[in-house]
Enzyme design. Structure first.
Site, PDB file in Angstrom:
ATOM      1  N   SER A 179       0.834  -1.202   0.000  1.00 14.39           N
ATOM      2  CA  SER A 179       0.000   0.000   0.000  1.00 14.39           C
ATOM      3  C   SER A 179       0.866   1.247   0.000  1.00 14.39           C
ATOM      4  CB  SER A 179      -0.847  -0.026   1.268  1.00 14.39           C
ATOM      5  OG  SER A 179      -1.486   1.201   1.464  1.00 14.39           O
ATOM      6  N   TYR A 191      -2.387  -1.258  11.002  1.00 12.02           N
ATOM      7  CA  TYR A 191      -2.565  -1.751   9.632  1.00 12.02           C
ATOM      8  C   TYR A 191      -1.340  -1.390   8.782  1.00 12.02           C
ATOM      9  CZ  TYR A 191      -3.944  -1.913   4.750  1.00 12.02           C
ATOM     10  OH  TYR A 191      -3.949  -2.161   3.389  1.00 12.02           O
ATOM     11  N   LYS A 244       1.778  -3.740   6.798  1.00  6.15           N
ATOM     12  CA  LYS A 244       2.239  -3.691   5.398  1.00  6.15           C
ATOM     13  C   LYS A 244       3.765  -3.511   5.358  1.00  6.15           C
ATOM     14  CE  LYS A 244      -1.623  -4.484   3.402  1.00  6.15           C
ATOM     15  NZ  LYS A 244      -1.850  -5.834   2.867  1.00  6.15           N
TER      16      LYS A 244
HETATM   17  P1  NAD Z   1     -11.093  -7.060   1.024  1.00  5.91           P
HETATM   18  O1  NAD Z   1     -11.348  -7.051   2.480  1.00  5.91           O
HETATM   19  O2  NAD Z   1     -12.227  -6.793   0.109  1.00  5.91           O
HETATM   20  O3  NAD Z   1     -10.444  -8.447   0.588  1.00  5.91           O
HETATM   21  C1  NAD Z   1      -9.622  -9.208   1.443  1.00  5.91           C
HETATM   22  C2  NAD Z   1     -10.141 -10.629   1.420  1.00  5.91           C
HETATM   23  O4  NAD Z   1      -9.304 -11.439   2.257  1.00  5.91           O
HETATM   24  C3  NAD Z   1     -11.562 -10.757   1.962  1.00  5.91           C
HETATM   25  O5  NAD Z   1     -12.331 -11.514   1.054  1.00  5.91           O
HETATM   26  C4  NAD Z   1     -11.393 -11.497   3.292  1.00  5.91           C
HETATM   27  O6  NAD Z   1     -12.494 -12.332   3.573  1.00  5.91           O
HETATM   28  C5  NAD Z   1     -10.117 -12.288   3.036  1.00  5.91           C
HETATM   29  N1  NAD Z   1      -9.360 -12.619   4.222  1.00  5.91           N
HETATM   30  C6  NAD Z   1      -8.957 -11.811   5.225  1.00  5.91           C
HETATM   31  N2  NAD Z   1      -8.251 -12.493   6.123  1.00  5.91           N
HETATM   32  C7  NAD Z   1      -8.182 -13.774   5.677  1.00  5.91           C
HETATM   33  C8  NAD Z   1      -7.574 -14.958   6.166  1.00  5.91           C
HETATM   34  N3  NAD Z   1      -6.914 -14.974   7.312  1.00  5.91           N
HETATM   35  N4  NAD Z   1      -7.687 -16.094   5.443  1.00  5.91           N
HETATM   36  C9  NAD Z   1      -8.380 -16.100   4.281  1.00  5.91           C
HETATM   37  N5  NAD Z   1      -8.965 -15.009   3.764  1.00  5.91           N
HETATM   38  C10 NAD Z   1      -8.868 -13.858   4.455  1.00  5.91           C
HETATM   39  O7  NAD Z   1      -9.892  -6.037   0.742  1.00  5.91           O
HETATM   40  P2  NAD Z   1      -9.325  -5.487  -0.624  1.00  5.91           P
HETATM   41  O8  NAD Z   1      -9.658  -4.046  -0.698  1.00  5.91           O
HETATM   42  O9  NAD Z   1      -9.669  -6.368  -1.737  1.00  5.91           O
HETATM   43  O10 NAD Z   1      -7.775  -5.560  -0.318  1.00  5.91           O
HETATM   44  C11 NAD Z   1      -6.989  -6.655  -0.727  1.00  5.91           C
HETATM   45  C12 NAD Z   1      -5.574  -6.442  -0.264  1.00  5.91           C
HETATM   46  O11 NAD Z   1      -5.083  -5.221  -0.789  1.00  5.91           O
HETATM   47  C13 NAD Z   1      -5.397  -6.359   1.251  1.00  5.91           C
HETATM   48  O12 NAD Z   1      -4.187  -6.983   1.587  1.00  5.91           O
HETATM   49  C14 NAD Z   1      -5.319  -4.868   1.497  1.00  5.91           C
HETATM   50  O13 NAD Z   1      -4.589  -4.578   2.656  1.00  5.91           O
HETATM   51  C15 NAD Z   1      -4.584  -4.419   0.260  1.00  5.91           C
HETATM   52  N6  NAD Z   1      -4.789  -3.015  -0.071  1.00  5.91           N
HETATM   53  C16 NAD Z   1      -6.071  -2.554  -0.228  1.00  5.91           C
HETATM   54  C17 NAD Z   1      -6.294  -1.218  -0.527  1.00  5.91           C
HETATM   55  C18 NAD Z   1      -7.692  -0.664  -0.644  1.00  5.91           C
HETATM   56  O14 NAD Z   1      -7.854   0.539  -0.515  1.00  5.91           O
HETATM   57  N7  NAD Z   1      -8.701  -1.484  -0.906  1.00  5.91           N
HETATM   58  C19 NAD Z   1      -5.198  -0.363  -0.700  1.00  5.91           C
HETATM   59  C20 NAD Z   1      -3.905  -0.868  -0.547  1.00  5.91           C
HETATM   60  C21 NAD Z   1      -3.711  -2.203  -0.237  1.00  5.91           C
HETATM   61  C1  WQD Z   2      -9.546   9.495   0.907  1.00  8.58           C
HETATM   62  C2  WQD Z   2      -9.777  10.962   1.217  1.00  8.58           C
HETATM   63  C3  WQD Z   2     -10.361  11.428   3.497  1.00  8.58           C
HETATM   64  C4  WQD Z   2     -14.233   9.495   3.551  1.00  8.58           C
HETATM   65  C5  WQD Z   2      -7.111   4.430   2.950  1.00  8.58           C
HETATM   66  C6  WQD Z   2      -6.086   3.751   3.811  1.00  8.58           C
HETATM   67  C7  WQD Z   2      -4.870   3.409   3.007  1.00  8.58           C
HETATM   68  C8  WQD Z   2      -5.250   2.622   1.760  1.00  8.58           C
HETATM   69  C9  WQD Z   2      -6.348   3.276   0.992  1.00  8.58           C
HETATM   70  C10 WQD Z   2      -5.060   0.279   2.227  1.00  8.58           C
HETATM   71  C11 WQD Z   2      -9.179  11.402   2.551  1.00  8.58           C
HETATM   72  C12 WQD Z   2     -11.488  11.800   2.560  1.00  8.58           C
HETATM   73  C13 WQD Z   2     -13.010   9.980   3.144  1.00  8.58           C
HETATM   74  C14 WQD Z   2     -15.275  10.429   3.851  1.00  8.58           C
HETATM   75  C15 WQD Z   2     -13.799  12.215   3.265  1.00  8.58           C
HETATM   76  N1  WQD Z   2      -5.747   1.338   2.084  1.00  8.58           N
HETATM   77  N2  WQD Z   2     -12.796  11.310   3.001  1.00  8.58           N
HETATM   78  N3  WQD Z   2     -15.011  11.757   3.688  1.00  8.58           N
HETATM   79  O1  WQD Z   2      -7.404   7.500   3.737  1.00  8.58           O
HETATM   80  O2  WQD Z   2      -6.410   7.791   1.422  1.00  8.58           O
HETATM   81  O3  WQD Z   2      -6.518   5.584   2.405  1.00  8.58           O
HETATM   82  O4  WQD Z   2      -7.451   3.569   1.861  1.00  8.58           O
HETATM   83  O5  WQD Z   2      -3.885   0.134   2.205  1.00  8.58           O
HETATM   84  O6  WQD Z   2      -4.016   2.685   3.819  1.00  8.58           O
HETATM   85  O7  WQD Z   2      -5.732   4.632   4.852  1.00  8.58           O
HETATM   86  O8  WQD Z   2      -8.613   6.651   1.670  1.00  8.58           O
HETATM   87  O9  WQD Z   2     -10.913   6.705   0.877  1.00  8.58           O
HETATM   88  O10 WQD Z   2     -10.481   6.693   3.361  1.00  8.58           O
HETATM   89  O11 WQD Z   2      -9.947   8.729   2.043  1.00  8.58           O
HETATM   90  O12 WQD Z   2     -13.612  13.413   3.146  1.00  8.58           O
HETATM   91  O13 WQD Z   2     -16.364  10.056   4.245  1.00  8.58           O
HETATM   92  O14 WQD Z   2     -11.184  11.180   1.325  1.00  8.58           O
HETATM   93  O15 WQD Z   2     -10.240  12.356   4.528  1.00  8.58           O
HETATM   94  O16 WQD Z   2      -8.687  12.690   2.400  1.00  8.58           O
HETATM   95  P1  WQD Z   2      -7.194   6.991   2.383  1.00  8.58           P
HETATM   96  P2  WQD Z   2     -10.063   7.129   2.010  1.00  8.58           P
END
Ligand code: NAD
Ligand code: WQD
Length: 345
Positions: free
Chosen positions: A127, A152, A156
């Site tokens: 991330s 969290y 990562k």
């Molecule tokens: P998500 O929660 O939709 O998907 C994660 C999946 O993993 C879910 O289906 C959950 O049931 C499964 N899971 C969790 N723990 C588990 C375990 N112990 N065993 C088996 N399955 C398990 O999340 P996502 O948004 O699809 O994110 C996927 C990955 O990408 C995560 O590692 C997240 O940290 C990373 N990531 C997400 C974002 C974002 O904003 N969505 C940004 C950066 C990184």
């Molecule tokens: C985006 C912007 C909020 C909701 C998060 C995790 C990051 C990564 C991606 C996994 C910010 C603003 C939000 C609302 C708002 N995930 N906002 N009103 O914070 O960039 O990142 O998701 O790795 O680790 O922290 O994403 O979508 O929460 O927010 O004004 O109701 O929108 O303040 O500026 P963020 P976000």
């Protein structure tokens, strides 16, 4: 013979879109998920899009023995994409041990089992959170890793270190760490998308739920940041574009094109968009008004971050393609489908 790829977390948001793209590219993805943050109905959505019934095993990646048995059952897996993790930043502050246990144990189990079962390649979901607030923008893969602001984020950073140390110790192993910026949108078919649990924390799901009347108004957290319009700036990346990058990464490892045993790529668009801009782009793309008010800053928010994508573009050979407008329309299409399907209760 189609190549088998294990997709942990494959019924989740990014995982399900990646399963579709792997199928489109001729791979056989095998999903392992414990459904802790996803729904089994996602499998139907994947089948509707691809015509292929996904292979699915309900396994918790924290369970070493169950995973070991899984690898015995599914011989010949060539790569793993590890999405399985808990991802809610706020929850991780309240329940840090849940995050350390889930995100780190799952990864360690997989890494331990890879040499045992002759699997050499892993793609890991990292991330942009590892960069914190970068001093220089856009942020490159060489930018310093800043102290994490949540458990969290720590998981990562630690995961990246655990992978690097393991790859160093086992010479056959290769890893690609993908640092996602802000994934948004849904599959254009509207068959799969994001399923936020309860009140959404992330911006776009809150916007779409407000647009359809499920939430009264969006609260924009802060209009006094040091940015042009005062709101925060992010790099919003389309989830299908993001999914495609995983296919490219898997192919790169299987074709032995990696230049190093651990490679790191930023996955973003390279464009910073403010929160106000995102809301007005949504209104323009969909014709739907989003009532909002300005609220105080949210604790822990980064002011501005967007990616330098040149390394991913040139070396990985991947570039985000979708426009912001199409991406926002896909999210709205998905929200409407959810509403008509189950009243979004
Ligand atoms: P998500 O929660 O939709 O998907 C994660 C999946 O993993 C879910 O289906 C959950 O049931 C499964 N899971 C969790 N723990 C588990 C375990 N112990 N065993 C088996 N399955 C398990 O999340 P996502 O948004 O699809 O994110 C996927 C990955 O990408 C995560 O590692 C997240 O940290 C990373 N990531 C997400 C974002 C974002 O904003 N969505 C940004 C950066 C990184
Ligand atoms: C985006 C912007 C909020 C909701 C998060 C995790 C990051 C990564 C991606 C996994 C910010 C603003 C939000 C609302 C708002 N995930 N906002 N009103 O914070 O960039 O990142 O998701 O790795 O680790 O922290 O994403 O979508 O929460 O927010 O004004 O109701 O929108 O303040 O500026 P963020 P976000």
């Amino acid at each position: 013979m189609k190549k088998k790829v294990l997709v942990t977390g494959g019924t989740g948001y990014i995982g399900s879109h990646t399963v579709v793209e792997l199928m489109n590219a001729g791979f056989t993805p095998i999903i392992v998920d414990n459904l802790s943050n996803s729904n089994i109905s996602v499998l139907d959505g994947i089948k509707k899009i691809t015509g292929i019934e996904p292979v699915f095993e309900n396994i918790d990646c924290k369970d070493y023995i169950a995973l070991d048995r899984f690898f015995e059952k599914y011989q010949g897996i060539e790569a793993i994409i590890n999405f399985a993790a808990s991802k809610a930043v706020g929850e991780s502050v309240e329940k840090p041990l849940l995050y350390y246990r889930n995100n780190l144990m799952s990864l360690v189990n997989l890494l331990e089992l890879m040499p045992k079962h002759g699997i050499d390649n892993i793609v890991f979901s990292s991330s942009c959170t590892v960069y914190g607030q970068p001093d220089v923008l856009p942020v490159t893969e060489q930018s310093p890793i800043k102290p994490a602001t949540s458990p969290y984020g720590s998981t990562k950073q630690m995961s990246e270190t655990i992978i690097a140390d393991t790859v160093y110790a086992y010479s056959n192993l290769k890893a690609i760490l993908l640092r996602y910026f802000n994934p948004i949108g849904a599959h254009p078919s509207g068959e799969i998308g994001e399923l936020p649990n309860g009140i959404p924390n992330n911006l776009l799901p809150y916007v779409t739920q407000t647009a359809c009347g499920l939430r009264e108004k969006l609260r924009i957290f802060g209009d006094d940041y040091n940015t042009e319009d005062g709101s925060c700036i992010r790099d919003f990346i389309n989830v299908v574009d993001l999914a495609k990058a995983h296919v490219v990464a898997v192919k790169r490892m299987l074709e032995n094109k990696s230049e190093k045993s651990v490679e790191i790529f930023n996955l973003g668009t390279g464009r910073g968009v403010s929160v106000f801009e995102l809301v007005s782009a949504f209104e323009k793309a969909t014709g739907v008004k989003v009532p909002f008010e300005v609220a105080p800053r949210r604790d822990g928010d980064i002011e501005k971050v967007w990616a330098d994508t040149s390394y991913a573009n040139e070396v990985l050979g991947w570039k985000a393609q979708e426009t912001l407008e199409d991406t926002l329309r896909s999210a709205w299409n998905w929200e409407q489908k959810l509403m008509s399907r189950d009243g979004n209760s």
